[in-house]
Design a protein around this motif. Structure first.
Motif, PDB file in Angstrom:
ATOM      1  N   PRO A 117       3.405  59.639  40.946  1.00  0.00           N
ATOM      2  CA  PRO A 117       3.590  59.663  42.386  1.00  0.00           C
ATOM      3  C   PRO A 117       3.388  58.247  42.917  1.00  0.00           C
ATOM      4  CG  PRO A 117       1.503  60.728  41.750  1.00  0.00           C
ATOM      5  CD  PRO A 117       2.299  60.515  40.502  1.00  0.00           C
ATOM      6  N   GLY A 118       4.283  57.810  43.786  1.00  0.00           N
ATOM      7  CA  GLY A 118       4.132  56.483  44.372  1.00  0.00           C
ATOM      8  C   GLY A 118       4.639  55.348  43.506  1.00  0.00           C
ATOM      9  N   LYS A 133       9.878  55.845  42.923  1.00  0.00           N
ATOM     10  CA  LYS A 133      11.066  56.601  42.486  1.00  0.00           C
ATOM     11  C   LYS A 133      12.029  56.819  43.651  1.00  0.00           C
ATOM     12  CE  LYS A 133       8.695  60.182  41.097  1.00  0.00           C
ATOM     13  NZ  LYS A 133       7.338  59.746  41.505  1.00  0.00           N
ATOM     14  N   GLY A 134      11.459  57.258  44.799  1.00  0.00           N
ATOM     15  CA  GLY A 134      12.317  57.529  45.956  1.00  0.00           C
ATOM     16  C   GLY A 134      12.983  56.244  46.444  1.00  0.00           C
ATOM     17  N   THR A 135      12.221  55.171  46.496  1.00  0.00           N
ATOM     18  CA  THR A 135      12.745  53.877  46.968  1.00  0.00           C
ATOM     19  C   THR A 135      13.888  53.406  46.059  1.00  0.00           C
ATOM     20  OG1 THR A 135      10.522  53.336  47.740  1.00  0.00           O
ATOM     21  CG2 THR A 135      12.043  51.491  47.471  1.00  0.00           C
ATOM     22  N   THR A 142      13.743  66.371  44.869  1.00  0.00           N
ATOM     23  CA  THR A 142      13.202  67.727  45.036  1.00  0.00           C
ATOM     24  C   THR A 142      12.043  67.697  46.035  1.00  0.00           C
ATOM     25  OG1 THR A 142      12.045  67.349  42.938  1.00  0.00           O
ATOM     26  CG2 THR A 142      13.935  68.833  42.894  1.00  0.00           C
ATOM     27  N   ARG A 178      10.008  69.434  51.139  1.00  0.00           N
ATOM     28  CA  ARG A 178       9.369  69.099  52.423  1.00  0.00           C
ATOM     29  C   ARG A 178      10.222  69.574  53.610  1.00  0.00           C
ATOM     30  NH1 ARG A 178       7.286  65.050  49.420  1.00  0.00           N
ATOM     31  NH2 ARG A 178       9.179  63.820  49.492  1.00  0.00           N
ATOM     32  N   LEU A 203      -0.311  70.091  43.602  1.00  0.00           N
ATOM     33  CA  LEU A 203       0.075  70.786  42.365  1.00  0.00           C
ATOM     34  C   LEU A 203       1.589  70.952  42.316  1.00  0.00           C
ATOM     35  CD1 LEU A 203      -2.687  73.537  42.543  1.00  0.00           C
ATOM     36  CD2 LEU A 203      -2.657  71.504  41.064  1.00  0.00           C
ATOM     37  N   GLY A 247      12.156  62.936  40.956  1.00  0.00           N
ATOM     38  CA  GLY A 247      11.120  63.974  41.031  1.00  0.00           C
ATOM     39  C   GLY A 247      11.480  65.249  40.305  1.00  0.00           C
ATOM     40  N   ARG A 307      10.170  67.730  36.120  1.00  0.00           N
ATOM     41  CA  ARG A 307       8.758  67.337  36.059  1.00  0.00           C
ATOM     42  C   ARG A 307       8.080  67.950  34.837  1.00  0.00           C
ATOM     43  NH1 ARG A 307       8.350  65.357  41.301  1.00  0.00           N
ATOM     44  NH2 ARG A 307       6.341  65.186  42.168  1.00  0.00           N
ATOM     45  N   GLN A 356      11.564  72.542  32.940  1.00  0.00           N
ATOM     46  CA  GLN A 356      12.606  72.158  33.909  1.00  0.00           C
ATOM     47  C   GLN A 356      13.709  71.350  33.225  1.00  0.00           C
ATOM     48  OE1 GLN A 356      10.883  70.152  37.340  1.00  0.00           O
ATOM     49  NE2 GLN A 356       9.501  71.859  37.780  1.00  0.00           N
ATOM     50  N   ARG A 389       1.074  54.612  52.582  1.00  0.00           N
ATOM     51  CA  ARG A 389       2.432  55.087  52.926  1.00  0.00           C
ATOM     52  C   ARG A 389       2.399  55.818  54.269  1.00  0.00           C
ATOM     53  NH1 ARG A 389       5.802  58.625  48.794  1.00  0.00           N
ATOM     54  NH2 ARG A 389       3.876  59.840  48.736  1.00  0.00           N
ATOM     55  N   ASN A 392       5.458  51.286  54.315  1.00  0.00           N
ATOM     56  CA  ASN A 392       4.187  51.043  53.648  1.00  0.00           C
ATOM     57  C   ASN A 392       3.436  50.012  54.484  1.00  0.00           C
ATOM     58  OD1 ASN A 392       2.256  49.698  51.619  1.00  0.00           O
ATOM     59  ND2 ASN A 392       2.873  51.647  50.708  1.00  0.00           N
ATOM     60  N   ARG A 447      -2.760  64.622  41.901  1.00  0.00           N
ATOM     61  CA  ARG A 447      -1.334  64.439  41.555  1.00  0.00           C
ATOM     62  C   ARG A 447      -1.201  63.539  40.321  1.00  0.00           C
ATOM     63  NH1 ARG A 447       0.778  62.151  46.963  1.00  0.00           N
ATOM     64  NH2 ARG A 447       2.820  62.029  45.967  1.00  0.00           N
ATOM     65  N   GLY A 461       5.343  44.775  41.429  1.00  0.00           N
ATOM     66  CA  GLY A 461       6.047  43.654  42.062  1.00  0.00           C
ATOM     67  C   GLY A 461       6.864  44.185  43.227  1.00  0.00           C
TER      68      GLY A 461
HETATM   69  P1  AP5 Z   1       7.627  64.109  45.458  1.00  0.00           P
HETATM   70  O1  AP5 Z   1       8.025  63.882  46.842  1.00  0.00           O
HETATM   71  O2  AP5 Z   1       8.644  64.028  44.375  1.00  0.00           O
HETATM   72  O3  AP5 Z   1       6.381  63.175  45.196  1.00  0.00           O
HETATM   73  P2  AP5 Z   1       5.944  62.251  43.974  1.00  0.00           P
HETATM   74  O4  AP5 Z   1       6.650  62.376  42.700  1.00  0.00           O
HETATM   75  O5  AP5 Z   1       4.491  62.497  43.954  1.00  0.00           O
HETATM   76  O6  AP5 Z   1       6.436  60.884  44.417  1.00  0.00           O
HETATM   77  P3  AP5 Z   1       6.266  60.186  45.780  1.00  0.00           P
HETATM   78  O7  AP5 Z   1       7.306  60.644  46.761  1.00  0.00           O
HETATM   79  O8  AP5 Z   1       4.826  60.265  46.264  1.00  0.00           O
HETATM   80  O9  AP5 Z   1       6.450  58.690  45.376  1.00  0.00           O
HETATM   81  P4  AP5 Z   1       7.726  57.878  44.834  1.00  0.00           P
HETATM   82  O10 AP5 Z   1       7.567  57.589  43.393  1.00  0.00           O
HETATM   83  O11 AP5 Z   1       9.010  58.512  45.289  1.00  0.00           O
HETATM   84  O12 AP5 Z   1       7.472  56.534  45.587  1.00  0.00           O
HETATM   85  P5  AP5 Z   1       8.056  55.978  46.972  1.00  0.00           P
HETATM   86  O13 AP5 Z   1       9.385  55.341  46.743  1.00  0.00           O
HETATM   87  O14 AP5 Z   1       7.972  57.012  48.060  1.00  0.00           O
HETATM   88  O15 AP5 Z   1       6.921  65.542  45.281  1.00  0.00           O
HETATM   89  C1  AP5 Z   1       5.960  65.978  46.202  1.00  0.00           C
HETATM   90  C2  AP5 Z   1       5.454  67.355  45.767  1.00  0.00           C
HETATM   91  O16 AP5 Z   1       6.558  68.290  45.749  1.00  0.00           O
HETATM   92  C3  AP5 Z   1       4.874  67.430  44.344  1.00  0.00           C
HETATM   93  O17 AP5 Z   1       3.507  67.062  44.304  1.00  0.00           O
HETATM   94  C4  AP5 Z   1       5.092  68.920  44.030  1.00  0.00           C
HETATM   95  O18 AP5 Z   1       4.147  69.740  44.684  1.00  0.00           O
HETATM   96  C5  AP5 Z   1       6.461  69.182  44.651  1.00  0.00           C
HETATM   97  N1  AP5 Z   1       7.570  68.925  43.711  1.00  0.00           N
HETATM   98  C6  AP5 Z   1       8.553  67.997  43.837  1.00  0.00           C
HETATM   99  N2  AP5 Z   1       9.378  68.033  42.774  1.00  0.00           N
HETATM  100  C7  AP5 Z   1       8.894  69.016  41.954  1.00  0.00           C
HETATM  101  C8  AP5 Z   1       9.310  69.512  40.684  1.00  0.00           C
HETATM  102  N3  AP5 Z   1      10.383  69.016  40.052  1.00  0.00           N
HETATM  103  N4  AP5 Z   1       8.574  70.509  40.115  1.00  0.00           N
HETATM  104  C9  AP5 Z   1       7.499  71.041  40.746  1.00  0.00           C
HETATM  105  N5  AP5 Z   1       7.043  70.584  41.955  1.00  0.00           N
HETATM  106  C10 AP5 Z   1       7.747  69.589  42.550  1.00  0.00           C
HETATM  107  O19 AP5 Z   1       6.999  54.826  47.269  1.00  0.00           O
HETATM  108  C11 AP5 Z   1       5.641  55.133  47.555  1.00  0.00           C
HETATM  109  C12 AP5 Z   1       5.064  54.102  48.529  1.00  0.00           C
HETATM  110  O20 AP5 Z   1       5.049  52.823  47.900  1.00  0.00           O
HETATM  111  C13 AP5 Z   1       5.931  53.923  49.804  1.00  0.00           C
HETATM  112  O21 AP5 Z   1       5.080  53.613  50.882  1.00  0.00           O
HETATM  113  C14 AP5 Z   1       6.836  52.731  49.464  1.00  0.00           C
HETATM  114  O22 AP5 Z   1       7.246  52.034  50.627  1.00  0.00           O
HETATM  115  C15 AP5 Z   1       5.921  51.903  48.566  1.00  0.00           C
HETATM  116  N6  AP5 Z   1       6.618  51.147  47.528  1.00  0.00           N
HETATM  117  C16 AP5 Z   1       7.732  51.518  46.811  1.00  0.00           C
HETATM  118  N7  AP5 Z   1       8.042  50.564  45.904  1.00  0.00           N
HETATM  119  C17 AP5 Z   1       7.108  49.571  46.057  1.00  0.00           C
HETATM  120  C18 AP5 Z   1       6.888  48.322  45.407  1.00  0.00           C
HETATM  121  N8  AP5 Z   1       7.692  47.879  44.408  1.00  0.00           N
HETATM  122  N9  AP5 Z   1       5.836  47.583  45.804  1.00  0.00           N
HETATM  123  C19 AP5 Z   1       4.997  48.007  46.796  1.00  0.00           C
HETATM  124  N10 AP5 Z   1       5.160  49.183  47.454  1.00  0.00           N
HETATM  125  C20 AP5 Z   1       6.211  49.950  47.087  1.00  0.00           C
END
Ligand code: AP5
Length: 220
Positions: A11-12, A15-17, A33, A38, A59, A87, A90, A94, A128, A139, A172, A201
């Motif tokens: 998480p974080g 991946k989304g970015t 997903t 959400r 979870l 995402g 997982r 799946q 975030r 961020n 997480r 980075g």
């Molecule tokens: P999901 O939304 O997929 O959350 P996650 O995998 O925990 O990932 P995040 O969205 O928190 O982070 P990310 O890796 O996308 O990073 P981001 O780009 O946002 O899932 C949420 C929940 O849904 C799960 O816990 C589960 O309950 C459920 N779920 C989803 N899919 C599922 C599945 N397949 N099976 C079962 N349950 C599921 O970046 C994070 C932050 O860092 C942002 O603020 C961003 O601006 C910053 N950032 C990004 N890149 C950088 C960088 N290089 N340097 C500094 N900051 C950065």
């Protein structure tokens, strides 16, 4: 030809970015997903009600629910040229079910495993913020809004995701570490192209590393 990309990582990890950048680059849809779940929670649908408790606790939502929404999505015509999965999958269950889903998108899956140390994840997720209206992600450290607490794009207020509280972030991470190695093992055993990416980075630096890896894969 690369048309089906899977982004794995904690998480974080960004991946989304990175998925959004890749989807734009390849002209294919970004499938998150987490975003889909959400939206369902926000709209109060039956699916959202089923997913809400697990998501807020950090979870995983059940495989059946998640595979169900991915199945419906990938069957649509605009996914026939390819997609970027963020995402999902997982779990190995799946991943196995993804293999059996109907998609006319060509080519093998390319799996990008984005690596970021846990200490950095905690900092990134605690800082975030997400727009309550258009869902743009900020961020407070690496990409803050111009005005504190306000979305640059639509002027709505910024909020913190319920699962970005410190205790939930820790859980997480535990869930992620429990699943990810077996998921990678599964993809390697299937002969998928698996690449490790340093996710630390700046966002652009990570995007460049990914581009470089994908170019190498395309000339193989
Ligand atoms: P999901 O939304 O997929 O959350 P996650 O995998 O925990 O990932 P995040 O969205 O928190 O982070 P990310 O890796 O996308 O990073 P981001 O780009 O946002 O899932 C949420 C929940 O849904 C799960 O816990 C589960 O309950 C459920 N779920 C989803 N899919 C599922 C599945 N397949 N099976 C079962 N349950 C599921 O970046 C994070 C932050 O860092 C942002 O603020 C961003 O601006 C910053 N950032 C990004 N890149 C950088 C960088 N290089 N340097 C500094 N900051 C950065």
């Amino acid at each position: 030809m690369i048309s089906k990309i899977i982004l794995l990582g904690p998480p974080g990890a960004g991946k989304g970015t990175q998925a959004a950048l890749l989807a734009r680059r390849f002209g294919v849809p970004h499938v998150s997903t987490g975003d889909m779940l959400r939206n369902a929670v926000r709209e109060g649908t039956e699916l959202g009600c089923q997913a809400k408790t697990a998501m807020e606790a950090g979870l995983l939502v059940s495989d059946d629910i998640v595979v169900g929404i991915v199945r419906e999505t990938l069957a649509r015509a605009d996914y026939a040229r390819g997609f970027v999965l963020d995402g999902f999958p997982r779990t190995v269950a799946q991943a196995e079910r993804l293999q059996g889903l109907q998609t006319s998108a060509p080519g093998p899956f390319v799996v990008l495993d984005v690596k970021v140390p846990d200490e950095e994840i905690i900092v990134r997720l605690s800082s975030r913020r997400v727009c309550s209206a258009c869902t743009r992600t900020y961020n407070l450290i690496s990409s803050p809004p111009k005005r504190e607490g306000v979305c640059d794009d639509c002027g709505a207020s910024l909020t913190q995701r319920p699962d970005d509280k410190p205790e939930t972030i820790a859980l997480r991470l535990v869930v992620f570490h429990k699943q990810n190695d077996s998921l990678l093992e599964y993809y390697r055993s299937q002969g998928a192209l698996c690449c490790e990416v340093d996710g630390t980075g700046e966002v652009d630096a990570v995007a460049q590393r990914i581009s470089h890896l994908l170019e190498l894969e395309q000339v193989r």
